[in-house]
Design a protein around this motif. Structure first.
Motif, PDB file in Angstrom:
ATOM      1  N   ASP A 126      52.423  30.117 150.036  1.00  0.00           N
ATOM      2  CA  ASP A 126      53.523  30.274 150.989  1.00  0.00           C
ATOM      3  C   ASP A 126      54.530  31.309 150.490  1.00  0.00           C
ATOM      4  OD1 ASP A 126      52.825  27.895 152.742  1.00  0.00           O
ATOM      5  OD2 ASP A 126      53.118  26.876 150.824  1.00  0.00           O
ATOM      6  N   ASP A 138      46.670  29.603 150.815  1.00  0.00           N
ATOM      7  CA  ASP A 138      46.803  28.202 150.370  1.00  0.00           C
ATOM      8  C   ASP A 138      48.042  27.625 151.051  1.00  0.00           C
ATOM      9  OD1 ASP A 138      46.711  25.838 148.843  1.00  0.00           O
ATOM     10  OD2 ASP A 138      47.956  26.730 147.273  1.00  0.00           O
ATOM     11  N   ASN A 180      50.192  24.862 152.034  1.00  0.00           N
ATOM     12  CA  ASN A 180      50.443  23.448 151.702  1.00  0.00           C
ATOM     13  C   ASN A 180      51.839  22.967 152.113  1.00  0.00           C
ATOM     14  OD1 ASN A 180      52.091  24.633 149.767  1.00  0.00           O
ATOM     15  ND2 ASN A 180      50.692  24.222 148.068  1.00  0.00           N
ATOM     16  N   ILE A 202      54.517  23.387 150.875  1.00  0.00           N
ATOM     17  CA  ILE A 202      55.400  23.049 149.751  1.00  0.00           C
ATOM     18  C   ILE A 202      55.593  24.297 148.907  1.00  0.00           C
ATOM     19  CG2 ILE A 202      55.605  21.738 147.583  1.00  0.00           C
ATOM     20  CD1 ILE A 202      55.931  19.878 149.900  1.00  0.00           C
ATOM     21  N   GLN A 203      56.795  24.484 148.432  1.00  0.00           N
ATOM     22  CA  GLN A 203      57.052  25.502 147.425  1.00  0.00           C
ATOM     23  C   GLN A 203      57.913  24.893 146.340  1.00  0.00           C
ATOM     24  OE1 GLN A 203      59.092  27.788 150.925  1.00  0.00           O
ATOM     25  NE2 GLN A 203      59.534  28.868 149.024  1.00  0.00           N
TER      26      GLN A 203
HETATM   27 MG   LIG Z   1      52.990  26.336 148.862  1.00  0.00          MG
END
Ligand SMILES: [Mg+2]
Ligand SMILES: Cc1ncc(C[n+]2csc(CCOP(=O)(O)OP(=O)(O)O)c2C)c(N)n1
Length: 651
Positions: A156, A184, A186, A188-189
């Motif tokens: 991201d 990828d 997801n 989330i970072q």
């Molecule tokens: Mg991520």
């Protein structure tokens, strides 16, 4: 998906976790979430040969999300590259083959140094441009010698960086169909959910930029991932495959940013190992065999392609000769024979002589490819053979549009691919926009040529926004970077000679917008190669040394003549490159700049680096503020860069 697939994915994830916990630092989140993607790539997709890791026709893989390094090292180990389990245990340790983030020099099989988010995607775009150009230039209907894909794994964060959007927009425009970005995804970072800061529709966004978009809804399913890659390989556009994954998958921190950059609790890593079986850092033979099968197939392809190359060499030996030189050899340019003769007293802007030389070199050496960020006509940074486009893959002028940052990172990708001497440039002040990529050229020791014009407050009317001040100091501070500010066309020619003989470092040329007079006769020996040299010797007993670079060298010579009229023996040292001067032996340096003689350094810029050659009684005449909007002669006078004002200052 077979049981063995699942076991192999778990092996890859567990090895990564063990690396991280041995190092007590690293990024388990991506290692767990993206293990099925890396497994698919290295056991089913990538055309590589661990026995010949630099094979020119291998698929390229860039781990743009460089924080997934533990996963890359484990993948390279399983695929048979020169990384042992012992190396995995040394993850993040001094001088290991498994440093914190991937580094090309440390590890065979790593195609790009990565870690600074955003750089990997444009580098991959550069690699895809390189492949497309070579493929169209050399392949024949009956025999192909260049034909490979470029894959990137990004997260991201990569796609949030502006530079990736510049590069993706250009790649879509150029329809680089062999570029495949694996995302990828997801949500989330590092600091939390991506949805805190992004709302755009990923599919529509990248389709609008000319990409094919594929979605893998369950990123644990390697068959779905493989299917999407196969579709992307056939696409006529570049592709982005969004793979929905869970960060930290299967761990107690699944779906939490906690797993992004903290080692998992020891007991979690033990649990992964227990479920898998075997000792820590061990791999069962069926998993090794699975990867081996792919590599055996790759070896067949490799041998077949080497035969193709022989056939090509036999049937098209003239083309092969150029191909060989382009990839492995040299074109042996002699600047004295192949470049124009510049005469003393003639006036020309150094950007103009640079442009002439660049064109001539490009005609003699097919490795030259590059362009400018919408400033080709101003900076004279332009490639030949027309514009590279989706219809003309042979064009060697890269039309970047106003995308400076991607331009520099794409140049890195071209150099990383091999077979090219990439150049790029524009106005010097805007090198600020390119600094992260220039830093990586230097870290990777890539022979990228940066050509900047409009080098000082002498830019004039465009004013302080366009007048570089701190840029020279910034670039002179970068290790491995040869920053050259030539004083006239003769030094420009010598600077290109230095660049031609610098395979292991990037070079920056800092050039004038305004005309400058050629100061000295060209000599057999390259004077600029010494970094600093006596351009005007004192005619009386030496009392003063003036040091300058670029357009201020002529000014220093005029000041020296005035001082000599007053019986003060004065020498002028042209200092185009601190990088090169610092490499000279002590004796030479002291010869040019004897310690006991008073010195004055003159530069219409911040010029902090001169202090290393000055003592406390010496003087530095440079810029302390931003510039002003006015004609060049007015700004130079206003800031004190005239013979009269410098004489006054010295006295
Ligand atoms: Mg991520
Ligand atoms: C230019 C840059 N800024 C910041 C960082 C520090 N950093 C590394 S990974 C990361 C989070 C990126 O998020 P994402 O790509 O989604 O990775 P994930 O957490 O999913 O593994 C950050 C901020 C970096 N490496 N490079």
């Amino acid at each position: 998906m077979t049981n063995l697939d699942q076991k192999a994915i778990k092996t890859l994830a567990t090895l990564s976790l063990e690396e991280i916990n041995a190092a007590k630092s690293g990024h388990p989140g991506i290692a767990l979430g993206a293990a099925p993607i890396m497994y698919t790539l290295y056991s089913k997709v990538l055309k590589v040969n661990p026995l010949d890791p630099h094979w020119i026709n291998r698929d390229r893989f860039v781990l743009a999300a460089g924080h997934g390094s533990s996963l890359l090292y484990a993948s390279l180990h399983l695929a048979g590259f020169d990384i042992t389990c012992e190396d995995l245990k040394q993850f993040r340790k001094l001088k290991s083959k498994t440093p914190g983030h991937p580094e090309i020099e440390a590890t065979l099989g790593v195609d790009a140094t990565s870690g600074p988010l955003g750089q990997g995607i444009p580098e991959a775009v550069g690699m895809a441009i390189a492949e497309s150009h070579l493929r169209n230039k050399y392949n024949k209907d009956d025999v192909k010698i260049i034909d490979h894909y470029t894959y990137v794994l990004c997260g991201d964060g990569d796609l949030q960086e502006g530079v990736t959007q510049e590069a993706i927009s250009l790649a879509g425009h150029l329809q680089l169909s062999k570029l495949i970005i694996l995302y990828d995804s997801n949500n989330i970072q590092l600091d939390g959910k991506v949805s805190m800061t992004n709302t755009e529709n990923v599919k529509e966004k990248y389709q609008a930029m000319g990409f094919s978009y594929y979605l893998v809804e369950d990123g644990r399913d390697c068959e779905e991932i493989l299917k999407a890659i196969k579709k992307a390989q056939k696409s006529l556009s570049p592709s982005l495959i969004e793979i929905k994954t869970k960060i930290g998958a299967g761990s107690c921190w699944e779906d939490s940013n906690k797993s992004h950059g903290n080692p998992l609790p020891e007991e979690e890593v033990h649990r992964f190992r227990q479920e898998l079986g075997g000792e820590a850092f061990s791999v069962s033979s069926d998993v090794y065999d699975l990867y081996k099968k792919h590599q055996e197939n790759n070896l067949k392809i490799y041998n077949k392609e080497k035969e193709n190359e022989k056939k090509y060499q036999h049937e098209y030996h003239n083309d092969y000769d150029i191909f060989y030189k382009q990839i492995y050899g040299d074109f042996n340019i002699d600047i004295h024979k192949d470049l124009p003769n510049y005469l003393v007293g003639e006036k020309k802007a150094t950007r103009a002589s640079s442009g002439e030389i660049l064109t001539l070199l490009s005609q003699k050496d097919p490795r030259f490819i590059g362009g400018s960020a919408d400033l080709a006509s101003s900076s004279k940074v332009k490639g030949i053979d027309g514009d590279f486009s989706k219809d003309n893959r042979l064009g060697r002028n890269l039309v970047y549009g106003v995308r400076e940052h991607a331009m520099a990172a794409i140049s890195n990708g071209l150099a990383l691919h091999g077979g090219f001497k990439p150049f790029c440039g524009g106005f010097f002040v805007f090198c600020d926009y390119m600094k992260p990529a220039i830093r990586l050229s230097s870290l990777m020791k890539l022979p990228v040529l940066y050509i900047f014009s409009h080098d000082s407050i002498a830019v004039g009317e465009d004013g302080p926004t366009h007048q570089p001040i701190e840029q020279l100091t910034m670039l002179r501070s970068v290790p491995n970077l040869n920053v050259i500010r030539p004083c006239d066309s003769i030094e420009v020619k010598e600077a290109y000679d230095v660049y031609l003989h610098s395979p292991n470092n990037p070079t920056v040329l800092v050039l004038t917008r305004q005309d400058v007079e050629n100061i000295r006769k060209e000599e057999k020996e390259n004077q600029l190669a010494k970094g600093g040299y006596i351009i005007k010797k004192e005619t009386l007993k030496l009392q003063k040394i003036l040091i300058a670079s670029g357009s201020e060298v002529k000014l220093a010579i005029d000041v020296a003549c005035a001082l000599e009229k007053e019986s003060i023996g004065t020498r002028v040292v042209s200092m185009p490159s601190f990088y090169l001067f610092d490499k000279q032996n002590q004796e030479y340096k002291e010869d040019v700049l004897p310690k006991e003689i008073a010195k004055v350094a003159i530069e219409a810029s911040d010029a902090t680096h001169y202090y290393k050659y000055l003592s406390t009684d010496d003087k530095l005449i440079n810029m302390h503020t931003f510039g002003e909007s006015a004609h060049a002669s007015v700004t130079m006078d206003y800031f004190g860069f005239t013979v009269e004002k410098i004489l006054k200052e010295i006295k």
